[in-house]
Write an enzyme that holds these catalytic residues in place. Structure first.
Site, mmCIF file in Angstrom:
data_model
loop_
_atom_site.group_PDB
_atom_site.id
_atom_site.type_symbol
_atom_site.label_atom_id
_atom_site.label_comp_id
_atom_site.label_asym_id
_atom_site.label_seq_id
_atom_site.Cartn_x
_atom_site.Cartn_y
_atom_site.Cartn_z
ATOM 1 N N CYS A 139 0.820 -1.230 0.000
ATOM 2 C CA CYS A 139 0.000 0.000 0.000
ATOM 3 C C CYS A 139 0.845 1.268 0.000
ATOM 4 C CB CYS A 139 -0.980 -0.025 1.165
ATOM 5 S SG CYS A 139 -0.251 0.151 2.809
ATOM 6 N N HIS A 143 -5.819 1.912 -4.391
ATOM 7 C CA HIS A 143 -4.906 1.392 -3.359
ATOM 8 C C HIS A 143 -4.490 -0.029 -3.711
ATOM 9 C CE1 HIS A 143 -7.854 -1.085 -0.677
ATOM 10 N NE2 HIS A 143 -8.376 -0.952 -1.875
ATOM 11 N N HIS A 161 -2.685 1.453 6.782
ATOM 12 C CA HIS A 161 -3.004 1.330 5.357
ATOM 13 C C HIS A 161 -3.170 2.718 4.750
ATOM 14 C CE1 HIS A 161 -4.285 -0.994 1.855
ATOM 15 N NE2 HIS A 161 -5.167 -0.031 1.630
#
Length: 350
Positions: free
Chosen positions: A265, A325, A313
């Protein structure tokens, strides 16, 4: 005499031993029963397995960001070690040249020191030149003292550099041990997730995957074209980052990867802004402080959006409540709604 001997108490002791052994066995059996009950996991529905796998992926991502941070620090330590070693090598070369010069001076003094200066003057074929040479020798002696002091100073500097390199090496060793710990955690979580997924039948997995794919596809079709999305970005750098993220849709998730063909990520957001000429830190924990914090209501394309209470994240906002993402090993880089995970904050990269 034998009739007067007291009987031994072995039966009582043996009975106590047997009693203790019986209790121990009973305890072991009970413990075994409890362990078996704890290990016997109830039958889970496909949705429950999917939720458990998602939790494992999230825990693995936390460990991944810690791994990325340790890797960043380890690389910085390696770079400092190389710099210190290069500087120490240059100073050592300079020191060796100074030592050679001192050696030449010492050899010349030894050769000329066998005769008294008065005799050297008397025997000289050119007394005036000799006297000039003696004056030069005195000045050379002063320079020699200065050279010796310089050599000592260089030795101290080299030892300081070597000491600093030893400190950095200890730091690197610690970081490498940390990397191994986090890597073990990550692989353990991912192996457990794969084991859970293996319990699902092919049809069940296909149904869950199809649901996720349709959700991502729906999010993507609800968006404007990449060009118009980038046009809404607050600056050219953010627009370039958005364009890069669009170009990487479908790329696989690989923990620790920063592109160009696979990402985790924070690796994706770092690569997106690197393509725009902006250097971002490696981890989610650092990236959230890399720009100006903005509220969810202020979001514009190109903003970094963060999730979970531990900031584990990150995605790249592209407008209309959506982001691009790198989710986890079960899914490639994709478009997803912000509501897919608990929102934790956002940053606008300057």
């Amino acid at each position: 005499m034998a009739a007067h001997r007291k009987p031994r108490s072995r039966p009582a002791a043996g009975g106590a031993a047997r009693t203790a052994w019986t209790i121990a066995l009973a305890g072991a059996a009970t413990a075994t029963g409890f362990d078996g009950a704890a290990q016997a996991e109830p039958q889970l529905t496909p949705e429950q397995i999917k939720a458990k796998v998602d939790q494992l992926y999230q825990e693995a991502e936390v460990a991944t960001e810690k791994y990325n941070g340790a890797q960043e620090k380890a690389e910085a330590a390696r770079k400092r070690i190389r710099t210190l070693q290069d500087e120490a090598a240059r100073k050592t070369e300079k020191l060796n040249a100074a030592r050679d010069a001192l050696g030449s001076m010492a050899a010349a003094q030894y050769r000329d020191g066998g005769l008294d200066p008065a005799f050297q003057l008397a025997l000289s074929s050119d007394p005036d030149r000799y006297l000039q040479g003696a004056e030069f020798a005195e000045r050379a002696g002063n320079r020699q003292a200065s050279s010796v002091a310089g050599v000592r100073r260089q030795l101290r500097e080299i030892e300081q550099l070597r000491g600093a390199a030893r400190v950095e090496l200890a730091s690197l060793t610690s970081r490498e041990a940390e990397l191994k710990r986090h890597k073990k955690t990550i692989t353990g979580k991912l192996d457990t997730a794969r084991a859970h997924l293996a319990r699902l039948g092919g049809d069940e997995r296909a149904r869950l995957d199809d649901h996720a794919d349709r959700s991502a596809s729906g999010a993507r079709t609800a968006l404007a074209a990449p060009g118009s999305t980038a046009a809404q970005a607050p600056n050219a750098r953010a627009a370039a980052a958005v364009s890069y993220a669009y170009s990487k849709l479908g790329s696989p998730y690989v923990w620790g990867a920063t592109g160009p063909n696979a990402f985790d990520c924070s690796g994706l957001t770092q690569a997106a802004y690197r393509a725009a000429g902006v250097s971002l830190p490696r981890t989610t924990y650092s990236q959230i402080g890399a720009g100006r914090r903005v509220s969810r209501s202020e979001l514009l394309p190109g903003d970094l959006v963060f999730f979970y209470s531990g900031i584990s994240h990150v995605g790249l906002y592209i407008g209309n409540g959506q982001m691009i993402h790198a989710p986890n090993p079960s899914a490639p880089v994709r478009v997803a709604p912000l509501d897919e995970m608990p929102f934790a904050g956002a940053t606008r990269v300057a």
